[in-house]
Design an enzyme around this catalytic site. Structure first.
Site, PDB file in Angstrom:
ATOM      1  N   ASP A  11       0.875  -1.169   0.000  1.00 29.60           N
ATOM      2  CA  ASP A  11       0.000   0.000   0.000  1.00 29.60           C
ATOM      3  C   ASP A  11       0.915   1.222   0.000  1.00 29.60           C
ATOM      4  OD1 ASP A  11      -2.348  -1.479   0.147  1.00 29.60           O
ATOM      5  OD2 ASP A  11      -2.292  -1.550   2.326  1.00 29.60           O
ATOM      6  N   ASP A 130     -13.723  -3.557  -1.480  1.00 28.92           N
ATOM      7  CA  ASP A 130     -13.534  -3.325  -0.050  1.00 28.92           C
ATOM      8  C   ASP A 130     -14.899  -3.474   0.608  1.00 28.92           C
ATOM      9  OD1 ASP A 130     -10.848  -2.756  -0.482  1.00 28.92           O
ATOM     10  OD2 ASP A 130     -11.208  -0.607  -0.695  1.00 28.92           O
TER      11      ASP A 130
END
Length: 252
Positions: A11, A130
């Site tokens: 990330d 998500d």
């Protein structure tokens, strides 16, 4: 039987690898190029590189950084973050990506999935989802913009729609488990596996070897993605693969 994949995730924000809990409280982990090279040496099957601030900052994923990472690794590389057009996909594929992951843009414009699949092939298009459990609605709710914006979409229904439009793979993160090291959300992946027939990557909650064993033995996922346990040296890729082999889970 296809070998299960172990996939570290980078990330990235502001050019550095970050990690948080439940998508917040991000801390700096290090240089993405160096970390990617280390995972190459450890024997990772693939690498996922997510520019986690690109969408919220309304900018494109940094192609130059993708080029640097792709020069260091020789495993499949999935790139996501800030991709909102077929031209964005093409730019990143040219920079060295093997697959592109789309999330917020796909929710906003589902036709983007089909357009990408038609131009580059289904195998190139990963739809990232998500999801967080909504106890009131009794469903997994889809979130966009790095987990900041709730939608009205049911994650299982959205997964089916994404696959129908041409997604060749799903990367599904349990926001409830993200960074908690409490184990993968097995119920989520069991429901997804019953709904779609494309490869599913499980993300969120890996804390120990038993978590990887459980997600492969108790759900039909094809890959398990993790970040903090690898970034902080709590586990290595080889640790995970050895534990899986001992439990008769087929790995590379």
């Amino acid at each position: 039987m296809l070998a299960k994949r172990i996939i570290p995730c980078l990330d990235v924000a502001d050019g550095h690898v970050k990690k948080g809990v439940n998508f917040v409280h991000l801390t700096d982990v290090g240089d993405p190029v160096a970390i990617a090279a280390a995972y190459q040496q450890q024997g990772a099957d693939e690498l996922v590189f997510l520019d986690i601030s690109a969408t919220n900052e309304q900018r494109k994923t940094m192609a130059a950084l993708v080029e640097q990472v792709s020069a260091q690794v020789f495993m499949p590389l999935t790139i996501g973050g800030g991709i909102s057009s077929v031209a964005d996909m093409q730019r990143l594929l040219k920079a060295g990506a093997d697959k592109v992951a789309i999330n917020s843009a796909a929710v906003a414009d589902p036709a983007l999935i089909q357009a990408g699949a038609e131009k580059f092939g289904n195998q190139c298009i990963v739809v990232a989802i998500d999801a967080a459990w909504d106890a009131t609605a009794q469903q997994y709710r889809v979130y966009t913009h790095g987990g900041r914006q709730a939608t009205d979409l049911d994650a299982i229904a959205w997964a089916k729609q994404a696959v129908a439009l041409g997604a060749g793979e799903l990367l599904v993160t349990s926001m409830d488990r993200d960074g908690t090291k409490a184990g993968f959300d097995l119920s989520l992946y069991q429901a997804l596996g019953a709904a779609v027939k494309v490869p599913i990557i499980a993300s969120g909650g890996a804390g120990g070897l038993a978590d990887f064993v459980a997600v492969f033995q108790q759900s039909p996922v094809d890959g398990a993605l993790a970040a903090s346990v690898f970034h902080y040296g709590e586990l290595t890729i080889s640790d995970v693969k050895q534990a899986l082999r001992q439990k008769a889970v087929v790995v590379r």
